[in-house]
Design an enzyme around this catalytic site. Structure first.
Site, mmCIF file in Angstrom:
data_model
loop_
_atom_site.group_PDB
_atom_site.id
_atom_site.type_symbol
_atom_site.label_atom_id
_atom_site.label_comp_id
_atom_site.label_asym_id
_atom_site.label_seq_id
_atom_site.Cartn_x
_atom_site.Cartn_y
_atom_site.Cartn_z
ATOM 1 C CG ASP A 225 -7.041 61.334 -34.872
ATOM 2 O OD1 ASP A 225 -6.484 62.137 -35.641
ATOM 3 O OD2 ASP A 225 -7.690 60.359 -35.263
ATOM 4 N NE ARG B 207 -8.520 62.336 -39.012
ATOM 5 C CZ ARG B 207 -7.372 62.965 -39.192
ATOM 6 N NH1 ARG B 207 -7.266 63.850 -40.175
ATOM 7 N NH2 ARG B 207 -6.324 62.724 -38.427
ATOM 8 C CG ASN B 208 -11.335 62.997 -35.308
ATOM 9 O OD1 ASN B 208 -12.186 62.232 -35.735
ATOM 10 N ND2 ASN B 208 -10.056 62.678 -35.279
ATOM 11 C CG ASP C 12 -16.040 59.884 -30.251
ATOM 12 O OD1 ASP C 12 -16.027 59.530 -31.449
ATOM 13 O OD2 ASP C 12 -17.078 59.911 -29.562
#
Length: 554
Positions: free
Chosen positions: A412, A416-417, A430
């Site tokens: 992912d 945003r991460n 994470d």
């Protein structure tokens, strides 16, 4: 006047021939090879589809012919040349229903056929069709199509049986009988597959029971301070608790070497913190069932507390969502790299909401940072130059490279991460609470899994396969986010249509003011075949070389 006529004549002569024709696969051919109801254009009105040219399409054993369609738009003669290269001529031969050299007809579409003849043994053969279209020696367009042909010995036997049945005047009733037999066999096989999948899933569930259940005995003697805002008591879900009805994905990390439950239990013991040492000061981000607080943590023996970030579940969060938060939050525990944000501690005390603790050094979520730059009324608070974008991308790439060396697939990778500070230092995080805090980035396709559809590689969409190569694809989308200040990728595409969209050869467009060299790196990340995508080591080399070129002129 003579000079003007000469210039006009030279422009007409020098105009490339690829602007004068279309070259595509018709709907019947696309449906046969890909199962899609669409035409696939390799050249459309003079524009060459470079992405589609890179695809290696598989030709099934039962397919004996390949069909191509072209259309001359020039209104005058266009010469062509067709050459076919076969990796194993002893296993496969081919014939064309047109001459190898000739002219594309004017005014009408023409579909020509390449017939494939398999040899007497099983094989997988690489097939390359090279087409050259030209007006003269200086105006040439070279097209290259690659296919993989499957040849089976049983194929000829099946063909012979069809010929014998047709010659003997088999009735329609006999054909229906054999079709019914085949459908019955397929139905029985499907039932057996479902039973086997259920057995494997049930066995795996019993073997990998959530180790967090065993950690409830780690509760500290410290009581929770009043006024922290974490909410009323919550407990861990039992193994019998059913999954939530809403879309909730499983953990987005996958170790290539699955660690036993006992080891994860030991990791939780090592980083368990006493809840009374943590104070929550303000809410940084809030979703439907999760919150991110800014707080302080007073370590034992320390004189002053340290700033921390706290991820926790809201009071109305389900037990399954709490367990998911902890599993994903602990995925990066034990890893140490400047490009990664490590988890500092965890609290899983009974009768209260579990939380995760992270060190906080004035950073912020990268996606929110990029959006704020774009939406600032007075211009971005700190305009990002191409050099700074490449530097941020390099830091993220080094962080993911470290994960891969530790045999960990992120699954992912997105803005945003990631987090970024005032000095544009980037760290990979994470994805705990990402689905809740950025719901517009995740979609459920009817499979009860909330996934970042528009960041996923084609194989991850079709078969839920996640590898280091699928991380490379997502990193290409992250690069696109950096250059567009966190625009939504594929905003015009329905999530249910993403797989078809990608299989048709479409990708994200080159952002405005994005250098060709940087967009080329993105395009390499989005190759259809995972084997054709670069590794992160190669990406770092490409980005570093481009960064060096930029610094020469700054």
């Amino acid at each position: 006047m003579i000079l003007l006529k000469l210039l006009v004549f030279m422009f007409i002569i020098a105009k490339p021939c690829y602007g004068y024709f279309n070259f595509f696969l018709n709907k019947a051919e696309v449906r046969k090879l890909m199962g899609l109801q669409a035409e696939l254009f390799y050249v459309k009105e003079g524009v060459v589809n470079d992405y589609a040219m890179k695809f290696i399409l598989q030709v099934p054993a039962q397919t004996q012919e390949l069909h191509f369609t072209w259309e001359n738009l020039a209104g005058k003669s266009l010469q062509y040349q067709v050459l076919v290269d076969i990796s194993t001529p002893a296993a496969l031969t081919s014939t064309l229903d047109i001459s190898e050299n000739g002219e594309i007809p004017v005014g009408n579409k023409q579909t020509w056929t390449l017939s494939l003849h398999c040899g007497p043994y099983d094989a997988e053969i690489d097939l390359t069709i090279r087409v050259k279209v030209f007006l003269n020696r200086r105006n040439e367009t070279h097209l290259e199509f690659r296919r993989k042909k499957i040849c089976l010995k049983a194929e000829k036997i099946h063909h012979l049986e069809e010929v014998l049945v047709a010659a003997s005047g088999t009735t329609t009733g006999g054909q229906i009988f054999y079709a019914a037999i085949g459908c019955a066999c397929a139905f029985i096989a499907a039932i057996l597959v479902v039973i086997a999948a259920y057995y494997v899933r049930d066995k795996k569930t019993r073997r990998h029971r959530d180790p967090l259940q065993e950690s409830r005995a780690l509760s500290s003697a410290c009581s929770v301070e009043r006024g922290t805002g974490i909410g009323p008591a919550q407990t861990f879900l039992s193994p019998e608790t059913p999954p939530p009805p809403s879309c909730a994905s499983a953990t987005s990390y996958r170790r290539l070497d699955d660690r036993p439950s006992r080891e994860l239990h030991e990791r939780i013991q090592e980083i368990t913190v006493q809840r009374c040492r943590v104070r929550l000061l303000s809410i940084e981000m809030e979703g439907t069932f999760g919150r991110v607080y800014r707080g302080s943590y007073h370590e034992e023996g320390a004189i002053t507390p340290r700033d921390v970030l706290v991820k926790t579940a809201a009071e109305h969060a389900s037990q399954a969502q709490v367990a998911l938060l902890l599993r994903e939050g602990l995925a990066l525990y034990g890893l140490s790299h400047p490009g990664l944000l490590p988890v500092l501690g965890v609290s899983i005390e009974d009768r209260s909401a579990p939380f995760l603790l992270y060190p906080h050094t004035n950073y912020r979520n990268m996606k929110r940072f990029l959006i704020r730059c774009k939406q600032s009324c007075e211009g971005p608070p700190r305009a990002l130059t191409t050099q700074e974008v490449v530097e941020m991308a390099l830091q993220a790439a080094r962080g993911v490279q470290y994960l891969h060396r530790k045999r960990l697939v992120h699954r992912d990778i997105a803005a945003r991460n990631c987090v970024v500070d005032d000095n544009l230092t980037v760290q990979i995080t994470d994805n705990a609470l990402a689905r809740d805090l950025f719901p517009q980035d995740y979609h459920c396709l009817g499979d009860n899994e909330n996934r970042p559809i528009k960041w996923l590689a084609i194989e991850s969409l079709l078969s839920k396969t996640f590898t280091t190569s699928s991380d490379v694809w997502a990193f290409g989308v992250l690069l696109w986010e950096l250059t567009t200040l966190a625009q939504q990728p594929y905003v015009e595409v329905d999530p249910f249509e993403m797989a078809t969209y990608l299989r048709n050869g479409y990708r994200l467009a080159q952002p405005i003011n994005c250098p060709d060299e940087l967009f080329a790196v993105m395009a390499y990340c989005w190759a259809m075949s995972p084997d054709e995508r670069p590794t992160f080591s190669q990406l770092i080399v490409c980005l570093q070389e481009f960064h060096t070129q930029l610094t020469r002129y700054v």
